[in-house]
Design an enzyme around this catalytic site. Structure first.
Site, PDB file in Angstrom:
ATOM      1  N   THR A  36       3.431  -5.754  -4.030  1.00 26.16           N
ATOM      2  CA  THR A  36       2.299  -5.710  -4.962  1.00 26.16           C
ATOM      3  C   THR A  36       2.766  -6.045  -6.371  1.00 26.16           C
ATOM      4  OG1 THR A  36       0.963  -4.143  -3.686  1.00 26.16           O
ATOM      5  CG2 THR A  36       0.633  -4.164  -6.071  1.00 26.16           C
ATOM      6  N   ASN A  72      -2.558 -10.983   6.559  1.00 27.24           N
ATOM      7  CA  ASN A  72      -2.156  -9.684   7.072  1.00 27.24           C
ATOM      8  C   ASN A  72      -3.177  -9.053   8.018  1.00 27.24           C
ATOM      9  OD1 ASN A  72      -3.493  -9.621   4.408  1.00 27.24           O
ATOM     10  ND2 ASN A  72      -3.564  -7.415   4.743  1.00 27.24           N
ATOM     11  N   GLN A 126       4.011 -11.175   5.269  1.00 25.10           N
ATOM     12  CA  GLN A 126       3.890 -11.111   6.724  1.00 25.10           C
ATOM     13  C   GLN A 126       4.644 -12.252   7.419  1.00 25.10           C
ATOM     14  OE1 GLN A 126       2.537  -8.687   8.452  1.00 25.10           O
ATOM     15  NE2 GLN A 126       1.477  -7.562   6.833  1.00 25.10           N
ATOM     16  N   SER A 147       8.694  -8.501   1.016  1.00 24.27           N
ATOM     17  CA  SER A 147       8.662  -7.036   0.976  1.00 24.27           C
ATOM     18  C   SER A 147       9.653  -6.444   1.967  1.00 24.27           C
ATOM     19  CB  SER A 147       7.242  -6.551   1.309  1.00 24.27           C
ATOM     20  OG  SER A 147       7.194  -5.140   1.440  1.00 24.27           O
ATOM     21  N   HIS A 168       9.383  -3.191   3.591  1.00 27.14           N
ATOM     22  CA  HIS A 168       8.903  -2.354   4.690  1.00 27.14           C
ATOM     23  C   HIS A 168       8.113  -3.107   5.753  1.00 27.14           C
ATOM     24  CE1 HIS A 168       4.491  -1.533   3.837  1.00 27.14           C
ATOM     25  NE2 HIS A 168       4.859  -2.146   2.731  1.00 27.14           N
ATOM     26  N   THR A 225      15.811   0.921 -13.733  1.00 27.84           N
ATOM     27  CA  THR A 225      17.070   1.144 -13.036  1.00 27.84           C
ATOM     28  C   THR A 225      16.992   0.612 -11.609  1.00 27.84           C
ATOM     29  OG1 THR A 225      17.527   3.128 -14.345  1.00 27.84           O
ATOM     30  CG2 THR A 225      18.708   2.904 -12.251  1.00 27.84           C
ATOM     31  N   CYS A 260      -4.017  -0.839   3.063  1.00 32.29           N
ATOM     32  CA  CYS A 260      -4.343  -0.443   1.696  1.00 32.29           C
ATOM     33  C   CYS A 260      -5.822  -0.154   1.500  1.00 32.29           C
ATOM     34  CB  CYS A 260      -3.895  -1.528   0.708  1.00 32.29           C
ATOM     35  SG  CYS A 260      -4.391  -3.171   1.177  1.00 32.29           S
TER      36      CYS A 260
END
Length: 391
Positions: free
Chosen positions: A76, A153, A191, A211, A213, A249, A338
């Site tokens: 995102t 997706n 995806q 991404s 995950h 960080t 989402c």
């Protein structure tokens, strides 16, 4: 295995479990090698070395330069950086996108519209594909960015990104001769990474979002490929990490895990595509055979990801079906995770021509790389039996 308490998980498009090898390489950076990558002492040097190695690993997979990979806190964030960062110092611009983008693309575009900028949302056909002719026709003198999702997706439809890239290469050459600015091409490949060719030079794109995950890596980590010399400005300010484009960080453990996940995805694309595709096709055939005319596939039967099945069952509420399947031991979804909590009507399914009623009769089944033929057989039997009991 995709089981938990004898339940079969079929929502891999929402998220994936962290692969054992990914977790293994991450573990030392939670406690043993805990240094801040911005520190100058040996603890910090150990951490930045791990970040650099991870960046180089991903760069090798993408066949790009080390400095063209930027780590973010999520896909995102990467999508927001790609869109808002490319237009930040431009006055009165035009952007082209599609009606079936992820919310993390659509929402920043809506914000830009509120500021008076023009956005063109390309329509799609009933399979979810855009027409390249429509895209070409939509281009204006002040067009600065085209953002098209690589693989959707919700329905899995694959867009012709390489063809768009080739077209834009020709258009940009003419624009340069005519004194017009370059149009940049961004694709959300979240995806796609598991199954499709994602090397930026092959796709001829300037910006690519990925991404952790969704590819058996950790949550809370994403990345953005940025072609060298693309005029991107930061949207988060602070210590100037990530070549000044993303302050904060560095999440060393997750960066290391992301690199391992990307490497594994690239090394196993062909094998995983065939295995998952075969299982998906068998599952679809069995469901259609059992349910007959009441079951309909949403999206493209050909130009699609191998792991996603969007199916609607006439006269059956998806909420009722999802709850019943979960109780019976199979986890599926209504669509994008989402928007699931709000039970929102899918903008993707509306865009391909479904009515709100048909949208609420649709479920998404998404397979994973480690799913077995036995699990798919069991899940299909449960789905067919549950539908028979509910209809």
């Amino acid at each position: 295995m995709s089981k938990k308490n004898n339940k079969i998980y079929l929502d891999f498009a929402a998220t994936t479990p962290v692969d054992r090898e990914v977790l293994k390489v991450m573990m030392p950076y939670f406690s043993e090698k805990f240094g801040n990558a911005s520190s100058t002492h040996s603890f910090g040097q150990e951490a930045i070395a791990a970040v650099d190695k991870a960046r180089e690993t991903i760069a090798q997979c993408f066949n790009c330069d080390f400095s063209e990979i930027i780590f973010t806190g999520s896909a995102t964030e990467a999508n927001n950086l790609a869109i808002l960062g490319i237009v930040k110092n431009v006055q009165k611009f035009h952007i082209i996108s599609t009606k079936i983008e992820h919310e993390s693309v659509l929402e920043p575009l809506k914000e830009l519209e509120k500021s008076g900028h023009e956005i063109t949302y390309l329509t799609v056909d009933k399979t979810g594909l855009i027409k390249i002719a429509d895209l070409e026709k939509a281009i204006k003198d002040n067009t600065i960015l085209i953002s098209v999702i690589y693989a959707n997706n919700e329905i899995g439809t694959i867009q012709p990104i390489k063809e768009i890239g080739k077209l834009l290469e020709k258009i940009n050459k003419k624009r340069k001769e005519g004194g017009l600015s370059k149009i940049y091409l961004h694709t959300d490949a979240v995806q796609a990474i598991n199954y499709l060719e994602c090397r930026p030079d092959w796709l001829k794109i300037d910006l690519l979002t990925f991404s952790g995950h969704k590819i058996y890596g950790p949550k809370g980590i994403g990345g953005l490929y940025i072609r060298k010399n693309s005029p991107l400005s930061p949207i988060i300010f602070g210590g100037g990490q990530e070549f000044g484009l993303r302050s904060g960080t560095e999440n060393v453990a997750s960066i290391v895990g992301l690199a391992k996940a990307v490497e594994s995805a690239f090394n196993n694309k062909v094998k995983n595509f065939k295995k998952v595709s075969d299982l998906r096709n068998q599952m679809l055939a069995d469901i259609i055979k059992h349910s007959g005319e009441s079951a309909k596939l949403n999206g493209s039967p050909k130009s699609c990801l191998p792991n996603i099945l969007s199916i609607r069952f006439s006269g059956l509420s998806n909420e009722t079906l999802i709850v019943a399947l979960d109780r019976a031991g199979v986890a599926v979804s209504a669509g994008a995770a989402c928007s699931s909590r709000a039970l929102a009507v899918s903008h993707v399914l509306i865009a391909i021509g479904l009515t709100p009623k048909q949208v609420k009769e649709s479920i998404r089944i998404s397979l994973g790389k480690d799913i077995t033929a036995r699990e798919i057989k069991m899940a299909t039997e449960i789905i067919n039996k549950t539908i028979q009991n509910l209809l």
